[in-house]
Design a protein around this motif. Structure first.
Motif, mmCIF file in Angstrom:
data_model
loop_
_atom_site.group_PDB
_atom_site.id
_atom_site.type_symbol
_atom_site.label_atom_id
_atom_site.label_comp_id
_atom_site.label_asym_id
_atom_site.label_seq_id
_atom_site.Cartn_x
_atom_site.Cartn_y
_atom_site.Cartn_z
ATOM 1 N N GLU A 118 0.830 -1.208 0.000
ATOM 2 C CA GLU A 118 0.000 0.000 0.000
ATOM 3 C C GLU A 118 0.861 1.253 0.000
ATOM 4 O OE1 GLU A 118 -3.184 0.115 -0.421
ATOM 5 O OE2 GLU A 118 -3.359 -2.069 -0.458
ATOM 6 N N LEU A 119 1.969 1.234 0.732
ATOM 7 C CA LEU A 119 2.869 2.382 0.735
ATOM 8 C C LEU A 119 3.496 2.603 -0.635
ATOM 9 C CD1 LEU A 119 4.661 1.928 4.186
ATOM 10 C CD2 LEU A 119 3.145 3.787 3.525
ATOM 11 N N ALA A 120 3.795 1.512 -1.317
ATOM 12 C CA ALA A 120 4.367 1.632 -2.663
ATOM 13 C C ALA A 120 3.392 2.296 -3.619
ATOM 14 C CB ALA A 120 4.771 0.253 -3.178
ATOM 15 N N LYS A 121 2.104 2.110 -3.388
ATOM 16 C CA LYS A 121 1.086 2.710 -4.252
ATOM 17 C C LYS A 121 0.857 4.188 -3.924
ATOM 18 C CE LYS A 121 -1.532 -1.592 -4.859
ATOM 19 N NZ LYS A 121 -2.824 -2.267 -4.577
ATOM 20 N N SER A 122 1.348 4.640 -2.769
ATOM 21 C CA SER A 122 1.036 6.000 -2.319
ATOM 22 C C SER A 122 2.167 6.986 -2.598
ATOM 23 C CB SER A 122 0.725 5.994 -0.817
ATOM 24 O OG SER A 122 1.840 5.545 -0.068
ATOM 25 N N ASP A 123 2.913 6.723 -3.664
ATOM 26 C CA ASP A 123 3.939 7.653 -4.156
ATOM 27 C C ASP A 123 5.111 7.850 -3.199
ATOM 28 O OD1 ASP A 123 2.623 7.932 -6.472
ATOM 29 O OD2 ASP A 123 1.846 9.945 -6.111
ATOM 30 N N ILE A 124 5.432 6.823 -2.423
ATOM 31 C CA ILE A 124 6.660 6.879 -1.625
ATOM 32 C C ILE A 124 7.801 6.339 -2.492
ATOM 33 C CG2 ILE A 124 7.853 5.834 0.339
ATOM 34 C CD1 ILE A 124 5.417 6.164 1.975
ATOM 35 N N PRO A 125 8.893 7.089 -2.625
ATOM 36 C CA PRO A 125 9.976 6.622 -3.512
ATOM 37 C C PRO A 125 10.717 5.451 -2.868
ATOM 38 C CG PRO A 125 10.608 8.636 -2.372
ATOM 39 C CD PRO A 125 9.191 8.373 -2.006
ATOM 40 N N GLY A 126 11.242 4.612 -3.751
ATOM 41 C CA GLY A 126 11.312 4.749 -5.165
ATOM 42 C C GLY A 126 11.618 3.369 -5.746
ATOM 43 N N TYR A 127 11.963 3.333 -7.005
ATOM 44 C CA TYR A 127 12.247 2.106 -7.756
ATOM 45 C C TYR A 127 13.479 2.332 -8.632
ATOM 46 C CZ TYR A 127 7.774 0.197 -6.320
ATOM 47 O OH TYR A 127 6.738 -0.304 -5.573
ATOM 48 N N ALA A 128 14.283 1.272 -8.746
ATOM 49 C CA ALA A 128 15.477 1.340 -9.598
ATOM 50 C C ALA A 128 15.841 -0.065 -10.042
ATOM 51 C CB ALA A 128 16.634 1.987 -8.847
ATOM 52 N N ILE A 129 16.304 -0.181 -11.281
ATOM 53 C CA ILE A 129 16.797 -1.457 -11.809
ATOM 54 C C ILE A 129 18.321 -1.453 -11.685
ATOM 55 C CG2 ILE A 129 16.962 -2.952 -13.821
ATOM 56 C CD1 ILE A 129 14.173 -2.797 -12.731
ATOM 57 N N THR A 130 18.845 -2.338 -10.849
ATOM 58 C CA THR A 130 20.293 -2.443 -10.646
ATOM 59 C C THR A 130 20.769 -3.818 -11.123
ATOM 60 O OG1 THR A 130 20.029 -3.335 -8.412
ATOM 61 C CG2 THR A 130 20.110 -0.927 -8.634
ATOM 62 N N ALA A 131 22.075 -4.025 -11.094
ATOM 63 C CA ALA A 131 22.639 -5.338 -11.467
ATOM 64 C C ALA A 131 22.127 -6.414 -10.513
ATOM 65 C CB ALA A 131 24.165 -5.266 -11.445
ATOM 66 N N ASP A 132 22.013 -6.067 -9.236
ATOM 67 C CA ASP A 132 21.485 -7.022 -8.257
ATOM 68 C C ASP A 132 20.032 -7.358 -8.568
ATOM 69 O OD1 ASP A 132 21.697 -8.485 -5.643
ATOM 70 O OD2 ASP A 132 20.105 -7.057 -5.122
ATOM 71 N N THR A 133 19.263 -6.353 -8.990
ATOM 72 C CA THR A 133 17.853 -6.586 -9.366
ATOM 73 C C THR A 133 17.779 -7.563 -10.531
ATOM 74 O OG1 THR A 133 17.265 -4.335 -8.672
ATOM 75 C CG2 THR A 133 15.709 -5.482 -10.115
ATOM 76 N N MET A 134 18.607 -7.348 -11.545
ATOM 77 C CA MET A 134 18.600 -8.217 -12.726
ATOM 78 C C MET A 134 18.977 -9.654 -12.334
ATOM 79 S SD MET A 134 17.738 -6.186 -15.245
ATOM 80 C CE MET A 134 18.353 -6.771 -16.812
ATOM 81 N N ALA A 135 19.964 -9.804 -11.442
ATOM 82 C CA ALA A 135 20.388 -11.140 -11.024
ATOM 83 C C ALA A 135 19.266 -11.855 -10.270
ATOM 84 C CB ALA A 135 21.637 -11.031 -10.149
ATOM 85 N N ARG A 136 18.589 -11.149 -9.385
ATOM 86 C CA ARG A 136 17.525 -11.774 -8.602
ATOM 87 C C ARG A 136 16.324 -12.111 -9.479
ATOM 88 N NH1 ARG A 136 16.721 -8.409 -3.126
ATOM 89 N NH2 ARG A 136 15.565 -10.297 -2.570
ATOM 90 N N LEU A 137 16.051 -11.301 -10.496
ATOM 91 C CA LEU A 137 14.966 -11.614 -11.431
ATOM 92 C C LEU A 137 15.309 -12.846 -12.261
ATOM 93 C CD1 LEU A 137 13.961 -8.033 -12.662
ATOM 94 C CD2 LEU A 137 12.652 -9.518 -11.153
ATOM 95 N N ALA A 138 16.578 -12.958 -12.638
ATOM 96 C CA ALA A 138 17.011 -14.138 -13.402
ATOM 97 C C ALA A 138 16.874 -15.394 -12.549
ATOM 98 C CB ALA A 138 18.445 -13.948 -13.881
#
Length: 420
Positions: A233-253
């Motif tokens: 719910e907090l993520a929907k209420s415009d509290i920052p933030g989001y970023a795509i990092t190398a760690d993000t890509m590895a965890r998605l893989a």
């Protein structure tokens, strides 16, 4: 005649000289207005003699004009001003009526939505009075038997249960409030599902819940906790933030996101997005709406950064006081960010031990809010514990209520059971 002239000689001389001066001035008028003739000695002498009188006359005329313009003519202005004042008062009264109607609509909106969602058949009533004797906790509403109301019908608002109808007249009804000891409702603790009976304490600021098993673990007061749902719910209420990092890509893989999707997402790396809306829009631009909708959930989970990422270590930690929770927030995200987003975070992190109606007994429908647990009294002996509840309804501010038509509800229940 001579006697009159002698008696009023000064006035007679003034009139005579005034007449002579007018004649001389007329005779001395130039033939052409733009070519004046030189004045003679007699005319100048007359001007000297008549100057004081002309000054007096001019002053009288000027004062008369001032009185006329500033006082006599202002009578009409005063009347017009009074009319304008009346119009302003009428407009203010109309504006107040519209404001009251708007506030009443805002108060009733949630209540009517509740009735629609729960498919209640209800009658709207306005509160017109309270019991003045203090012998019982009752109030009077402006609906009665002429509106189809019967005794023993539930009375609610969007905030929760108010009570039940007691004495029904043609155009009014006395309502027994839940704060009265003679009014009770079968209830349960929403979190633990432990059941009991809620009754009034003659006080409008507290109920008591009895017959709750002693072994039930009921919390007192309010706790503060961040859960997965509150973080969403907090993520929907415009509290920052989001970023795509190398760690993000590895965890998605690691979570089996296809390589072609990850290849498209490489264009979003090293960029920080201020809120979820902007991040999802960027995802849709990179992957297309269909692909973005398909993988959005897992991407949002591993792409949180900034304040959202700093809040995640606090997940499931319980804080018994607001101050302790604020101190933990300041440690996690800093004092500046805490001050900026505290109101939003508290909205989704505050948890009360809520008490709702259980639906047993056949009077009140299941799931109506009764209040929150404020105190638990558990003795070292006995089978049950006693719980004090803070009402969800502020009886001192009630203006409109909804009366649930139990006959129609019972009839529908019977028809559903017959069909089964």
């Amino acid at each position: 005649m001579l006697h009159l002239l002698t008696r009023y000689r000064h006035l007679s001389l003034f009139i005579f000289f005034l007449f002579i001066s007018l004649i001389l001035l007329s005779l001395g008028r130039p033939a052409l207005e733009n070519v004046p003739k030189p004045s003679n000695i007699l005319e100048r002498a007359m001007l000297v003699v008549l100057q004081p009188f002309q000054r007096v006359v001019t002053s009288v005329i000027s004062n008369t004009e001032n009185i006329w313009n500033n006082y006599i003519r202002l009578v009409d202005v005063a009347k017009e001003n009074n009319e304008l004042r009346k119009q302003v008062l009428q407009l203010q009264e109309a504006n107040n009526r519209y404001l009251e109607d708007l506030m009443a609509y805002e108060r009733l909106k949630d209540t009517l939505h509740l009735a629609e969602d729960r498919k209640f058949s209800t009658i709207l009533a306005r509160v017109v009075g309270y019991d003045a004797t203090n012998h019982s906790n009752t109030m009077v509403v402006d609906r009665g038997s002429n509106d189809g109301i019967q005794e023993g019908w539930p009375v609610i608002t969007h905030a929760g249960i108010v009570g039940r109808t007691m004495t029904v007249a043609k155009n009014s009804t006395k309502v027994l409030l839940l704060s009265d000891p003679n009014c009770s409702v079968s209830a349960l603790i929403q979190r633990t599902r432990d059941q009991g009976i809620v009754t009034g304490l003659t006080r409008k600021d507290a109920y008591t819940m009895k017959n709750v098993l002693r072994r039930a673990e009921i919390r007192e007061g309010t706790i503060y906790r961040l859960t997965d749902q509150s973080l969403i719910e907090l993520a929907k209420s415009d509290i920052p933030g989001y970023a795509i990092t190398a760690d993000t890509m590895a965890r998605l893989a690691e979570n089996l996101v296809p390589a072609d999707v990850l290849a498209f997402m490489e264009g979003m790396q090293n960029k920080t997005y201020g809120n979820q809306r902007l991040f999802i829009k960027a995802l849709e631009n990179m992957l297309g709406k269909e692909q973005a909708d398909w993988y959005k959930g897992i991407i949002l989970q591993f792409s949180q950064a900034d304040v959202l990422a700093a809040l995640r270590p606090l997940k499931e930690q319980q804080f018994a006081s607001k101050q302790a929770f604020i101190e933990a927030l300041q440690t996690a995200i800093g004092a500046e960010q805490t001050a900026k987003y505290l109101e939003q975070i508290l909205r989704f992190a505050r948890e009360d031990e809520t008490v709702i109606s259980s639906g047993l007994g056949g009077l009140y429908p299941k799931g109506l809010i009764i209040g929150t647990v404020s105190k638990v009294k558990k003795e070292d002996y006995g089978l049950f514990q006693e719980i004090e509840i803070t009402p969800s309804v502020d009886f001192s501010k009630l203006e409109e209520v909804l009366i649930i038509q139990r006959t129609e509800v019972n009839d529908s229940d019977k028809s559903e059971k017959a069909q089964e």
